[in-house]
Design a protein around this motif. Structure first.
Motif, PDB file in Angstrom:
ATOM      1  N   GLY A  78     -10.877  -0.060  -2.301  1.00  0.00           N
ATOM      2  CA  GLY A  78     -10.226  -1.356  -2.102  1.00  0.00           C
ATOM      3  C   GLY A  78      -8.735  -1.324  -1.898  1.00  0.00           C
ATOM      4  N   GLY A  79      -8.166  -0.171  -1.598  1.00  0.00           N
ATOM      5  CA  GLY A  79      -6.720  -0.065  -1.450  1.00  0.00           C
ATOM      6  C   GLY A  79      -6.144  -0.989  -0.397  1.00  0.00           C
ATOM      7  N   ILE A 232       0.414  -5.101   8.284  1.00  0.00           N
ATOM      8  CA  ILE A 232      -0.983  -4.667   8.341  1.00  0.00           C
ATOM      9  C   ILE A 232      -1.049  -3.197   8.733  1.00  0.00           C
ATOM     10  N   LEU A 233      -0.285  -2.806   9.734  1.00  0.00           N
ATOM     11  CA  LEU A 233      -0.297  -1.411  10.177  1.00  0.00           C
ATOM     12  C   LEU A 233       0.190  -0.475   9.076  1.00  0.00           C
ATOM     13  N   THR A 238      -1.200   3.713   4.879  1.00  0.00           N
ATOM     14  CA  THR A 238      -0.824   4.265   3.572  1.00  0.00           C
ATOM     15  C   THR A 238      -1.583   3.740   2.358  1.00  0.00           C
ATOM     16  N   SER A 239      -2.385   2.683   2.480  1.00  0.00           N
ATOM     17  CA  SER A 239      -2.902   2.027   1.270  1.00  0.00           C
ATOM     18  C   SER A 239      -4.207   2.604   0.732  1.00  0.00           C
ATOM     19  N   GLY A 243      -6.107   7.869   2.988  1.00  0.00           N
ATOM     20  CA  GLY A 243      -4.800   7.962   3.618  1.00  0.00           C
ATOM     21  C   GLY A 243      -3.790   8.679   2.752  1.00  0.00           C
ATOM     22  N   LYS A 244      -3.816   8.391   1.449  1.00  0.00           N
ATOM     23  CA  LYS A 244      -2.903   9.057   0.519  1.00  0.00           C
ATOM     24  C   LYS A 244      -3.236  10.540   0.396  1.00  0.00           C
ATOM     25  N   LYS A 245      -4.525  10.854   0.446  1.00  0.00           N
ATOM     26  CA  LYS A 245      -4.931  12.259   0.364  1.00  0.00           C
ATOM     27  C   LYS A 245      -4.434  13.037   1.588  1.00  0.00           C
ATOM     28  N   VAL A 246      -4.521  12.417   2.755  1.00  0.00           N
ATOM     29  CA  VAL A 246      -4.037  13.065   3.971  1.00  0.00           C
ATOM     30  C   VAL A 246      -2.540  13.336   3.863  1.00  0.00           C
TER      31      VAL A 246
END
Length: 267
Positions: A78-79, A232-233, A238-239, A243-246
């Motif tokens: 749900g990020g 939104i982009l 990043t949310s 995405g954070k793992k990448v």
């Protein structure tokens, strides 16, 4: 020695209290992916008009007649939803997740955020923060039109979907010609489909299929930011957990966005 006075309103939960109320992922263990073709014993509405959105998902919007405009397919933890909810407080958002424990985590997370923000009178959040976001356990590949009526969505998100690397598994990818017809049905003209992945092959797959579909046209990131869709982009990038793992692994992210167009605009 005189005791230092408390400057914080006693009714406002501090960060420690909020962290205590929020669910912890370690209690919601689940496989990373689920087979969308398996029988997951899902309950789903027979049609969108049979859903009481206010009663079941968005009680703060009772009487408004509003329905979800943003849909995050495979919302994970749900990020994206949690990031966008305060930025668009009048827009209803729905996450769709097939995994039982992950869906429960998002539900509990939203409940906790609603509870803490409702008493945070000195916060920048409004008293109704996170009332505009909800989640359902659903298989979007099978039941998307059961939740959303024609032209009801303005934003549709596919963030770091399962790449299904093997060729025989490509039929399980969330972007396909058949599914694009359903996405075009629920998207309103002018609405945006957002896709992002760290797998170049999957990026090329999603982009080529969307580009070939007559009711979608590619729109570049710069244009979207000029149209005011920068927040939104930024959230798309990043949310999410993936995405954070990448970012931690210093990987590359591939973004592709497409606008739903009128049927007469493309030959």
């Amino acid at each position: 020695m005189a005791k230092r006075k408390r400057t914080q309103n006693a009714s406002v939960p501090d960060e420690r209290t909020q962290n205590t109320l929020l669910p912890q992922k370690k209690h919601y263990r689940q496989r990373a992916h689920a087979n969308p073709f398996s029988d997951h014993t899902l309950d789903y509405p027979s049609a969108p008009e049979h859903i009481d959105w206010a009663a079941d998902h968005f009680p703060a919007f009772s009487g408004t007649g509003k329905t979800p405009e943003f849909a995050d397919v495979g919302c994970g933890f749900g990020g994206l939803l949690i990031t966008l909810a305060p930025l668009f407080p009048d827009t209803l958002m729905l996450g769709m997740e097939i995994r039982v424990q992950v869906t429960q985590y998002v539900q509990d997370r939203i409940t906790a955020l609603r509870a803490t923000s409702s008493v945070a009178s000195t916060s920048t959040l409004t008293p109704t923060a996170y009332q505009n976001v909800s989640v359902v356990r659903a298989n979007a590949m099978k039941f998307l039109p059961n939740y959303f009526s024609k032209h009801s969505l303005s934003s549709l998100f596919f963030l770091f979907p399962d790449p299904h690397f093997k060729s025989r598994k490509h039929k399980a990818r969330i972007i396909s010609p058949t599914l694009l017809a359903e996405y075009a049905y629920v998207m309103r003209p002018g609405g945006i489909v957002y896709t992002i992945t760290d797998v170049r092959d999957l990026h090329d797959w999603m982009r080529s299929h969307l580009d070939a579909f007559p009711l979608f046209e590619s729109v570049d990131e710069e244009t979207l930011r000029l149209e005011g869709k920068g927040p939104i982009l930024d959230a798309v990038y990043t949310s999410t957990e993936e995405g954070k793992k990448v970012e931690r692994n210093k990987g590359e992210k591939w973004l592709a966005c497409f606008r739903r167009i009128e049927a007469t605009r493309r030959n």
